[in-house]
Design a protein around this motif. Sequence first.
Motif, PDB file in Angstrom:
ATOM      1  N   LEU A 235       1.012  -0.932   0.321  1.00 30.57           N
ATOM      2  CA  LEU A 235      -0.069   0.651   0.337  1.00 30.57           C
ATOM      3  C   LEU A 235       0.851   0.606  -0.287  1.00 30.57           C
ATOM      4  CD1 LEU A 235      -2.935  -0.953   2.381  1.00 30.57           C
ATOM      5  CD2 LEU A 235      -2.835  -0.647  -0.245  1.00 30.57           C
TER       6      LEU A 235
ATOM      7  N   VAL B 261       2.073   1.708  -3.366  1.00 31.66           N
ATOM      8  CA  VAL B 261       1.191   2.469  -4.120  1.00 31.66           C
ATOM      9  C   VAL B 261       0.679   3.545  -4.273  1.00 31.66           C
ATOM     10  CG1 VAL B 261      -1.267   1.727  -5.410  1.00 31.66           C
ATOM     11  CG2 VAL B 261       0.068  -0.114  -5.216  1.00 31.66           C
TER      12      VAL B 261
ATOM     13  N   PHE C 286      -0.619   7.192 -10.464  1.00 37.43           N
ATOM     14  CA  PHE C 286      -2.481   7.247 -10.667  1.00 37.43           C
ATOM     15  C   PHE C 286      -2.897   8.624 -10.803  1.00 37.43           C
ATOM     16  CE2 PHE C 286       0.236   2.936  -8.549  1.00 37.43           C
ATOM     17  CZ  PHE C 286      -0.493   1.570  -9.703  1.00 37.43           C
TER      18      PHE C 286
ATOM     19  N   ASN D 160      -2.944   8.607 -13.934  1.00 31.49           N
ATOM     20  CA  ASN D 160      -3.731   7.672 -15.104  1.00 31.49           C
ATOM     21  C   ASN D 160      -5.210   8.082 -14.725  1.00 31.49           C
ATOM     22  OD1 ASN D 160      -1.403   6.443 -15.515  1.00 31.49           O
ATOM     23  ND2 ASN D 160      -2.246   4.272 -14.660  1.00 31.49           N
ATOM     24  N   GLN D 161      -5.613   8.624 -13.296  1.00 32.54           N
ATOM     25  CA  GLN D 161      -7.109   9.417 -12.991  1.00 32.54           C
ATOM     26  C   GLN D 161      -7.418  10.814 -14.024  1.00 32.54           C
ATOM     27  OE1 GLN D 161      -7.874  10.935  -8.923  1.00 32.54           O
ATOM     28  NE2 GLN D 161      -9.207   8.951  -9.430  1.00 32.54           N
TER      29      GLN D 161
ATOM     30  N   GLN E 282      -7.649   9.847 -17.823  1.00 32.78           N
ATOM     31  CA  GLN E 282      -9.435   8.603 -17.906  1.00 32.78           C
ATOM     32  C   GLN E 282     -10.157   9.810 -17.508  1.00 32.78           C
ATOM     33  OE1 GLN E 282      -9.827   5.140 -16.292  1.00 32.78           O
ATOM     34  NE2 GLN E 282     -10.038   5.916 -14.214  1.00 32.78           N
TER      35      GLN E 282
ATOM     36  N   VAL F 183     -15.045  13.480 -16.597  1.00 33.94           N
ATOM     37  CA  VAL F 183     -15.754  13.125 -17.725  1.00 33.94           C
ATOM     38  C   VAL F 183     -15.985  11.614 -17.250  1.00 33.94           C
ATOM     39  CG1 VAL F 183     -15.895  13.847 -19.941  1.00 33.94           C
ATOM     40  CG2 VAL F 183     -14.479  11.972 -19.529  1.00 33.94           C
ATOM     41  N   ASN F 184     -17.869  10.878 -16.993  1.00 37.38           N
ATOM     42  CA  ASN F 184     -17.398   9.756 -16.142  1.00 37.38           C
ATOM     43  C   ASN F 184     -17.605   9.313 -16.627  1.00 37.38           C
ATOM     44  OD1 ASN F 184     -19.533   9.010 -17.106  1.00 37.38           O
ATOM     45  ND2 ASN F 184     -20.960  10.191 -15.907  1.00 37.38           N
ATOM     46  N   ASN F 185     -17.527   7.534 -16.648  1.00 41.40           N
ATOM     47  CA  ASN F 185     -17.274   6.336 -17.367  1.00 41.40           C
ATOM     48  C   ASN F 185     -17.557   6.731 -18.714  1.00 41.40           C
ATOM     49  OD1 ASN F 185     -19.533   5.859 -15.829  1.00 41.40           O
ATOM     50  ND2 ASN F 185     -19.233   3.540 -15.882  1.00 41.40           N
TER      51      ASN F 185
ATOM     52  N   GLN G  32     -19.347  15.839 -16.506  1.00 41.83           N
ATOM     53  CA  GLN G  32     -19.680  15.776 -14.920  1.00 41.83           C
ATOM     54  C   GLN G  32     -19.134  17.126 -14.543  1.00 41.83           C
ATOM     55  OE1 GLN G  32     -20.140  12.899 -14.304  1.00 41.83           O
ATOM     56  NE2 GLN G  32     -20.841  13.301 -11.989  1.00 41.83           N
TER      57      GLN G  32
ATOM     58  N   ARG H 222     -10.515  -6.602 -26.450  1.00 39.81           N
ATOM     59  CA  ARG H 222     -12.078  -5.999 -25.289  1.00 39.81           C
ATOM     60  C   ARG H 222     -12.240  -6.245 -24.168  1.00 39.81           C
ATOM     61  NH1 ARG H 222     -14.550  -5.097 -30.226  1.00 39.81           N
ATOM     62  NH2 ARG H 222     -16.007  -6.740 -30.372  1.00 39.81           N
TER      63      ARG H 222
ATOM     64  N   TYR I 271      -9.665  -4.470 -16.119  1.00 36.55           N
ATOM     65  CA  TYR I 271     -10.181  -3.382 -16.021  1.00 36.55           C
ATOM     66  C   TYR I 271     -10.564  -2.708 -14.332  1.00 36.55           C
ATOM     67  CZ  TYR I 271     -13.860   0.884 -15.569  1.00 36.55           C
ATOM     68  OH  TYR I 271     -14.090   1.848 -16.101  1.00 36.55           O
TER      69      TYR I 271
ATOM     70  N   GLN J  12      -8.598  -0.638 -12.261  1.00 43.21           N
ATOM     71  CA  GLN J  12      -9.310   1.497 -11.510  1.00 43.21           C
ATOM     72  C   GLN J  12      -9.643   1.191 -10.392  1.00 43.21           C
ATOM     73  OE1 GLN J  12     -10.633   3.318 -13.689  1.00 43.21           O
ATOM     74  NE2 GLN J  12     -10.391   2.400 -15.711  1.00 43.21           N
TER      75      GLN J  12
ATOM     76  N   LEU K 117      -6.871  -0.149  -8.608  1.00 43.89           N
ATOM     77  CA  LEU K 117      -5.678   0.380  -8.670  1.00 43.89           C
ATOM     78  C   LEU K 117      -5.508   1.594  -8.010  1.00 43.89           C
ATOM     79  CD1 LEU K 117      -3.158  -1.567 -10.468  1.00 43.89           C
ATOM     80  CD2 LEU K 117      -2.482  -0.338  -8.254  1.00 43.89           C
ATOM     81  N   ILE K 118      -5.531   2.429  -9.350  1.00 41.06           N
ATOM     82  CA  ILE K 118      -5.668   3.153  -9.816  1.00 41.06           C
ATOM     83  C   ILE K 118      -6.252   4.791  -8.789  1.00 41.06           C
ATOM     84  CG2 ILE K 118      -7.112   6.056 -11.143  1.00 41.06           C
ATOM     85  CD1 ILE K 118      -6.500   4.393 -13.720  1.00 41.06           C
TER      86      ILE K 118
ATOM     87  N   GLN L  93     -13.246   8.360  -8.595  1.00 44.46           N
ATOM     88  CA  GLN L  93     -13.069   6.718  -9.263  1.00 44.46           C
ATOM     89  C   GLN L  93     -14.708   6.205  -8.649  1.00 44.46           C
ATOM     90  OE1 GLN L  93     -11.053   6.641 -11.559  1.00 44.46           O
ATOM     91  NE2 GLN L  93     -10.716   4.471 -10.589  1.00 44.46           N
TER      92      GLN L  93
ATOM     93  N   LEU M 196     -17.837   9.561 -10.596  1.00 46.38           N
ATOM     94  CA  LEU M 196     -17.533   9.378 -12.407  1.00 46.38           C
ATOM     95  C   LEU M 196     -17.539   7.715 -12.647  1.00 46.38           C
ATOM     96  CD1 LEU M 196     -14.307  11.242 -12.963  1.00 46.38           C
ATOM     97  CD2 LEU M 196     -16.770  12.313 -12.884  1.00 46.38           C
ATOM     98  N   GLY M 197     -17.512   6.802 -11.759  1.00 46.53           N
ATOM     99  CA  GLY M 197     -17.680   5.341 -12.460  1.00 46.53           C
ATOM    100  C   GLY M 197     -16.995   4.321 -12.678  1.00 46.53           C
ATOM    101  N   TYR M 198     -15.796   4.797 -12.933  1.00 47.06           N
ATOM    102  CA  TYR M 198     -14.659   4.261 -13.841  1.00 47.06           C
ATOM    103  C   TYR M 198     -14.167   2.777 -12.313  1.00 47.06           C
ATOM    104  CZ  TYR M 198     -13.700   8.063 -16.405  1.00 47.06           C
ATOM    105  OH  TYR M 198     -14.119   9.137 -17.088  1.00 47.06           O
TER     106      TYR M 198
ATOM    107  N   ILE N 230      -4.496  -4.038  -5.057  1.00 47.41           N
ATOM    108  CA  ILE N 230      -2.995  -3.516  -5.020  1.00 47.41           C
ATOM    109  C   ILE N 230      -2.087  -4.384  -6.054  1.00 47.41           C
ATOM    110  CG2 ILE N 230      -2.884  -1.727  -3.434  1.00 47.41           C
ATOM    111  CD1 ILE N 230      -1.330  -4.097  -1.763  1.00 47.41           C
TER     112      ILE N 230
END
Lengths: 643, 399
Positions: free
Chosen positions: A32, A35, A43, A46-47, A50, A249-251, A256, B250, B257, B261, B263-264, B281, B284-286, B359
């Motif tokens: 942990l 990370v 991360f 990355n977030q 995306q 933006v959301n997934n 948003q 895909r 996925y 997500q 991990l993010i 996360q 936003l629904g990721y 993780i």
Amino acid sequence: MIVFDELKKDDPQLRTLTAGVLLGMATLLAGLWYVQVITSQRFVDNQKAQAYRTVRIPAARGKILDRYNRPMADNYPNYRVSLYLEELPRLFKAEWRRMKPDHPMKREERMAYEATVRFRVVSNLAAQASIVLDQPVPVTYAQFAEHYNAQLALPLPLANQLNPVQIARFEEQPVIPPGLDLDVQPMRYYLYGTTAAHLLGYLQRDTKSWEGEEAEYDFRLPDYRGVVGIEATFDSTLRGRAGVKSVLVNNLGYRQSESTWVEAEPGTNVVLTIDLDVQRAAERGLQAALNSTRGAVVVMDCRDGDILALASAPSFDPNRFVPRISREDWEILSDPKLRPQMNRAIQENYAPGSIFKIVTALACLESGLDPQAVMYNPGYIQVGRRRPIHDLAPPGDYDFKKAFIHSSNTYFISNGLAAGIDRILDIAHRLHLGEKTGLPMPRQEVAGHIPRPGEDPIAWHDGDTANLCIGQGNVDVTPLQMVIMTAAIANGGKVLKPRLVDRLVPQDPLLEGQAWTYPRGLYDELGVSRRTLEIIRDAMRADVEEDGTGKAARIPGFRVCGKTGTAQVTDSRSRVVDHTTWFASFAPYENPRYAVIVMVESGASGGGTCAPIAKEIYLALRKRDTAATASLPSTAPVGKGGG
Amino acid sequence: MIGSVDHETRPRIDWLQLFAVLALISIGTAFIHSATSSNEFFSSRPWYRQPFFWHLVYGAVGAGAATLLCGIDYRALARWSIVAYWGSILLLLAVFVAGKEVYGARRWIDFGPIQVQPSEFAKTSFIFMMANYLSRPVEELRQPKVFWQAIGLMLLPFLLVLKEPDLGSALLFLPVGLGMLWAAGTPARWLGKLVGAGVLLIILLLVDILFAPPRWQFKLEDYQKRRLMVYFGIDFAANAPPAERARLRREQRAHSYNVEQALISVGSGGWFGKGWGQGQQITLGYLPRAVAHNDFIFSVIAEEKGFLGSIIVISLYSVVLFTGIRTAAQSRDRLGRLLAVGVVTLIFSQVFINIGMNIRLMPVTGVPLPLLSSGGSSVLCSLIAAGVLQNIHLYRRTY
């Protein structure tokens, strides 16, 4: 260790179990820590990648103003109704539930069907919008599908350029349909339509990134790029710096929220030396001259080189290019005869005709011609074995002044030949004819043509000199070059650099200190005697005042001096197919302030077609002078410099 | 930190452990709320039908059950272990008949308003059964017959749960069973050989599944195979024809996925997190909303409370585990000791697998995080297990 203390020494199993659990928990903590602390930034990035979409927001384009800060090109608020798609998924779902077919569907089929359902929702909303706005609001399936797939996070503009009534109607709706909202976008607009269109230029849709800007955007809002004229030359100044907006933006890709990362920096205003009143007078004059006049006017302050008007006819309306020019309009602009896009003041080579006699006169007088000397003119002149050159001036005795005001070919050719081609060319070169003047419209301006010694492969004959003396044959000029020439006569021999842009002023009033004023400049000294200039000035005055060819430009109480010209336009087989008519002038005689060139293609004659236009312009200039003495228009002081 | 040895005969509760358990339940409630509040499917319901409330309800029910259990000496309870064990085996069998199929797996039995996950109860009853069976003189444990019977007791529920299929839950039986065997005093070399053989088998299986030509492969459920391939970073689309490959890729992305997500989520939490209810996360629904409040609850906590939050969660589990081990050490008989070891191993395995999965230390398996993850059966069984620990603690000195 405290957790081991509780255990009996002879209990190896539990001690090992404890060690194992300890190790496991430590592993988790270490993982942990790795990370969340060590590689956290990755991360976070990355977030961001995306969840954020960057949007390029074009800056409000700088204005183009006349010398008295009257806007010629400005931005108006374009009110639009846009559809914010992130508010629609609920409606999509509801519609889907309503429309859902009973039979199970394959994945592709289902996706296509969902797209149809979405479009139904959107077109219903568009229909509601059209009722509110009282105008059709067209949305096609393809248009919506493209927007949905490529720019889901951005609102979909439905209706543009709403009028105040529509805005009011929309704002006063008790219940606004979901997802619809008003927004404003600055749009370029040219207040006086066709006025100075060639000078201002126009815009083209373009959303590329520019130097020094962040190049990576997910989305770009529509932007424009200047393609000709000041809009093109000063594009980087005018367009400012695009800002960046980030949209969360959301997934599913719906917006948003959003925030502005970098504010757009509005473009800098460009202040021209143009006087809008003079410009408009010049254009009115041109337009009134003939049916669809093809011609140009250049007005210069002959004391400092400021261009007060630079007009070309026929003109066009640059507003037509925003947001996009229609095919019909483009066809009108491409008319092969009228060629409205051409800036005739600088973009085309013309034979100067008789106004070039000013150059010849300078050369002759400087090489010792006695202006009082009288010479007989038989009504034509034969040089070498060529065809005799006809003289419009009637046969008779001519001294310099008479020859000038009647524009005698015989007189100027004979004396020009006596002075010699080299002297004439020398004067022309010192006037910097045959060179671009460096007006900030490099893509439009042409250089004209003046032969240079040893330039022509074919031997130079006296006949060529004869033609050149009267502004025909191997000589081409632009109206702008002629105004520089005329100004040099008027101002006592200063060949001025034409100045079109006065200063650049940031739109932000707080940054006005950073304004940058273009210096006035001198090209060259003509280097002729004051007496010579005096003689020519007097002759030009006489041309207007003493029943000469330019008498149509005469204004009582405002002494205009001029020289008319009518150049023959020949085809490849030397047949005369057309005339270019000219009037080169300055005023007032006692204390010259203005030089005005009028050029009209296919005119009847310089005196008949161009001089009356010049008169119109001088009337406007006289009014300007009266207004100026009443309240001096402030030409802003020179800034601290910079930029 | 840990209380002095108590010489009174009056039963005493292990307060420290109780505190940790209640804290975990509360944290779970708070973050299940956070994980589901932006999920329309849940948030549109009245509060008493939302997962966070049910977490509390199950927590209360579990606490009640645990309290009741504490009223009976664990030795008395252990007499019922055979019934409980075979009962849960029956339930596991019933899943195949009456189970509710979700995403191609039968794991739940639907009793109208509530759904029961028999594998959760099987874990608890297995611990009882095993402890009861192994609490015999050490000499007996040296008999191969006893050893193999114990192994059989472990493999039966393992195989049944594996067949559901629920690989994650099934695998939990192994560390728990082996740990108990070992704690009971089974010769270490037997266990060593067994584990060695098991590991070898698994490696062979993995090699077979991942690399062998299809005809030679051991039949594993497709999803299990893909999860394994994702974990080992193997492109399962490499040999497919182009059209098929695009589809498979895909699918692979979709499979990895969740982990990515998660991990993010965990990583972007940083030191202090984004604050309760602020996890992007989730909003936003990721992080898939279907799993955020159960299997991936830890990543929600980690994102919103950062590394500090993680430390707190790990510490609370450590308190439960180490007090559990202490209970094992202090228990008055082998039964208590083995029960405690079983519970500790079970909780530890679940925590390690679940957080490890968040993780990327462990492959994705549907193992809930005890006491934190939403899910009635899991909360109930975890609390019962905690109650067992308290029970052993309570009755440690009543002789």
